[in-house]
Design a protein around this motif. Structure first.
Motif, PDB file in Angstrom:
ATOM      1  N   GLU A  22       1.156  -1.352  -0.141  1.00  0.00           N
ATOM      2  CA  GLU A  22      -0.325  -0.047  -0.234  1.00  0.00           C
ATOM      3  C   GLU A  22       0.964   1.539  -0.179  1.00  0.00           C
ATOM      4  N   MET A  23       1.652   0.975   0.825  1.00  0.00           N
ATOM      5  CA  MET A  23       2.211   2.389   1.095  1.00  0.00           C
ATOM      6  C   MET A  23       3.430   2.840  -0.344  1.00  0.00           C
ATOM      7  N   PHE A  24       4.335   1.422  -1.138  1.00  0.00           N
ATOM      8  CA  PHE A  24       4.717   1.369  -2.292  1.00  0.00           C
ATOM      9  C   PHE A  24       3.983   2.109  -3.159  1.00  0.00           C
ATOM     10  N   LEU A  25       2.678   1.427  -3.916  1.00  0.00           N
ATOM     11  CA  LEU A  25       1.584   2.313  -4.249  1.00  0.00           C
ATOM     12  C   LEU A  25       1.284   3.585  -4.732  1.00  0.00           C
ATOM     13  N   ALA A  26       1.199   4.271  -2.875  1.00  0.00           N
ATOM     14  CA  ALA A  26       0.686   5.256  -2.640  1.00  0.00           C
ATOM     15  C   ALA A  26       2.109   6.193  -2.886  1.00  0.00           C
ATOM     16  N   SER A  27       3.061   6.037  -3.084  1.00  0.00           N
ATOM     17  CA  SER A  27       3.926   6.565  -3.133  1.00  0.00           C
ATOM     18  C   SER A  27       4.623   6.863  -5.029  1.00  0.00           C
ATOM     19  N   ASP A  28       4.213   5.853  -5.411  1.00  0.00           N
ATOM     20  CA  ASP A  28       4.368   6.245  -6.947  1.00  0.00           C
ATOM     21  C   ASP A  28       3.187   6.849  -7.632  1.00  0.00           C
ATOM     22  N   ALA A  29       3.829   8.206  -8.283  1.00  0.00           N
ATOM     23  CA  ALA A  29       2.792   9.163  -8.950  1.00  0.00           C
ATOM     24  C   ALA A  29       2.181   8.337  -9.926  1.00  0.00           C
ATOM     25  N   GLY A  30       3.876   8.329 -10.732  1.00  0.00           N
ATOM     26  CA  GLY A  30       3.105   7.409 -12.419  1.00  0.00           C
ATOM     27  C   GLY A  30       2.596   6.756 -12.297  1.00  0.00           C
ATOM     28  N   TYR A  31       2.559   5.660 -11.377  1.00  0.00           N
ATOM     29  CA  TYR A  31       0.856   4.998 -11.179  1.00  0.00           C
ATOM     30  C   TYR A  31       0.093   5.119 -10.871  1.00  0.00           C
ATOM     31  N   LYS A  32      -0.213   5.884 -10.263  1.00  0.00           N
ATOM     32  CA  LYS A  32      -1.525   6.802  -9.916  1.00  0.00           C
ATOM     33  C   LYS A  32      -1.770   7.425 -10.692  1.00  0.00           C
ATOM     34  N   ARG A  33      -0.994   8.309 -11.544  1.00  0.00           N
ATOM     35  CA  ARG A  33      -1.750   8.703 -12.676  1.00  0.00           C
ATOM     36  C   ARG A  33      -1.887   8.182 -13.950  1.00  0.00           C
ATOM     37  N   ALA A  34      -1.626   6.636 -14.035  1.00  0.00           N
ATOM     38  CA  ALA A  34      -2.016   6.263 -14.539  1.00  0.00           C
ATOM     39  C   ALA A  34      -3.021   5.416 -14.254  1.00  0.00           C
ATOM     40  N   ARG A  35      -3.269   5.019 -13.942  1.00  0.00           N
ATOM     41  CA  ARG A  35      -4.398   4.404 -12.414  1.00  0.00           C
ATOM     42  C   ARG A  35      -5.862   5.421 -13.003  1.00  0.00           C
ATOM     43  N   ARG A  36      -5.624   6.405 -12.535  1.00  0.00           N
ATOM     44  CA  ARG A  36      -6.940   7.689 -13.102  1.00  0.00           C
ATOM     45  C   ARG A  36      -6.722   7.291 -14.675  1.00  0.00           C
ATOM     46  N   ALA A  37      -5.647   7.722 -15.137  1.00  0.00           N
ATOM     47  CA  ALA A  37      -6.796   7.531 -16.834  1.00  0.00           C
ATOM     48  C   ALA A  37      -6.820   6.481 -17.645  1.00  0.00           C
ATOM     49  N   LEU A  38      -6.441   4.686 -16.582  1.00  0.00           N
ATOM     50  CA  LEU A  38      -7.124   3.668 -16.633  1.00  0.00           C
ATOM     51  C   LEU A  38      -8.569   4.047 -16.292  1.00  0.00           C
ATOM     52  N   ARG A  39      -9.011   3.851 -15.390  1.00  0.00           N
ATOM     53  CA  ARG A  39     -10.049   4.480 -15.105  1.00  0.00           C
ATOM     54  C   ARG A  39     -11.194   5.317 -15.713  1.00  0.00           C
ATOM     55  N   ASP A  40     -10.779   6.373 -16.206  1.00  0.00           N
ATOM     56  CA  ASP A  40     -11.144   7.459 -16.985  1.00  0.00           C
ATOM     57  C   ASP A  40     -11.968   6.691 -18.540  1.00  0.00           C
ATOM     58  N   ASN A  41     -10.514   6.043 -18.592  1.00  0.00           N
ATOM     59  CA  ASN A  41     -11.090   5.578 -20.086  1.00  0.00           C
ATOM     60  C   ASN A  41     -11.757   4.052 -19.911  1.00  0.00           C
ATOM     61  N   ALA A  42     -11.964   3.146 -19.199  1.00  0.00           N
ATOM     62  CA  ALA A  42     -12.680   2.731 -18.393  1.00  0.00           C
ATOM     63  C   ALA A  42     -14.409   3.348 -18.286  1.00  0.00           C
ATOM     64  N   ARG A  43     -14.206   4.454 -17.890  1.00  0.00           N
ATOM     65  CA  ARG A  43     -15.790   4.877 -17.107  1.00  0.00           C
ATOM     66  C   ARG A  43     -16.519   5.721 -19.008  1.00  0.00           C
ATOM     67  N   ASN A  44     -15.704   5.624 -19.796  1.00  0.00           N
ATOM     68  CA  ASN A  44     -15.492   6.071 -20.862  1.00  0.00           C
ATOM     69  C   ASN A  44     -16.276   5.715 -22.154  1.00  0.00           C
ATOM     70  N   GLY A  45     -15.579   4.297 -21.945  1.00  0.00           N
ATOM     71  CA  GLY A  45     -16.005   2.976 -22.392  1.00  0.00           C
ATOM     72  C   GLY A  45     -14.654   3.277 -24.237  1.00  0.00           C
ATOM     73  N   ASP A  46     -13.901   4.243 -23.266  1.00  0.00           N
ATOM     74  CA  ASP A  46     -12.873   3.283 -24.508  1.00  0.00           C
ATOM     75  C   ASP A  46     -11.690   2.628 -24.378  1.00  0.00           C
TER      76      ASP A  46
END
Length: 78
Positions: A54-78
């Motif tokens: 959890e601490m590792f993932l919370a500290s990885d800014a690149g992962y957080k940005r990519a995960r947010r984009a992944l979720r946005d794409n899933a919501r938008n049907g991309d």
């Protein structure tokens, strides 16, 4: 009905099995020993690993940005 507290997320633990190389297993055992020295409480490595991940993932800014984009794409049907 509207409450300030949102519905709690699913908190059912998910069991996963991983294979570790001997050096990593030894390092985690050493970490647990150092944790005990630091806090005076004995914890097994398998108890510490989820918090470490959890601490590792919370500290990885690149992962957080990519995960947010992944979720946005899933919501938008991309």
């Amino acid at each position: 009905m509207s409450l300030k507290l949102e519905r709690l997320p699913d908190r059912t633990p998910v069991r996963m099995t991983v294979a570790l190389d001997p050096d990593l297993a030894a390092a985690l055992t050493d970490y647990a020993a150092i944790y005990q020295q630091a806090y005076g409480e004995e914890e097994k490595p398998e108890t510490l690993i989820p918090a470490m991940l959890e601490m590792f993932l919370a500290s990885d800014a690149g992962y957080k940005r990519a995960r947010r984009a992944l979720r946005d794409n899933a919501r938008n049907g991309d």
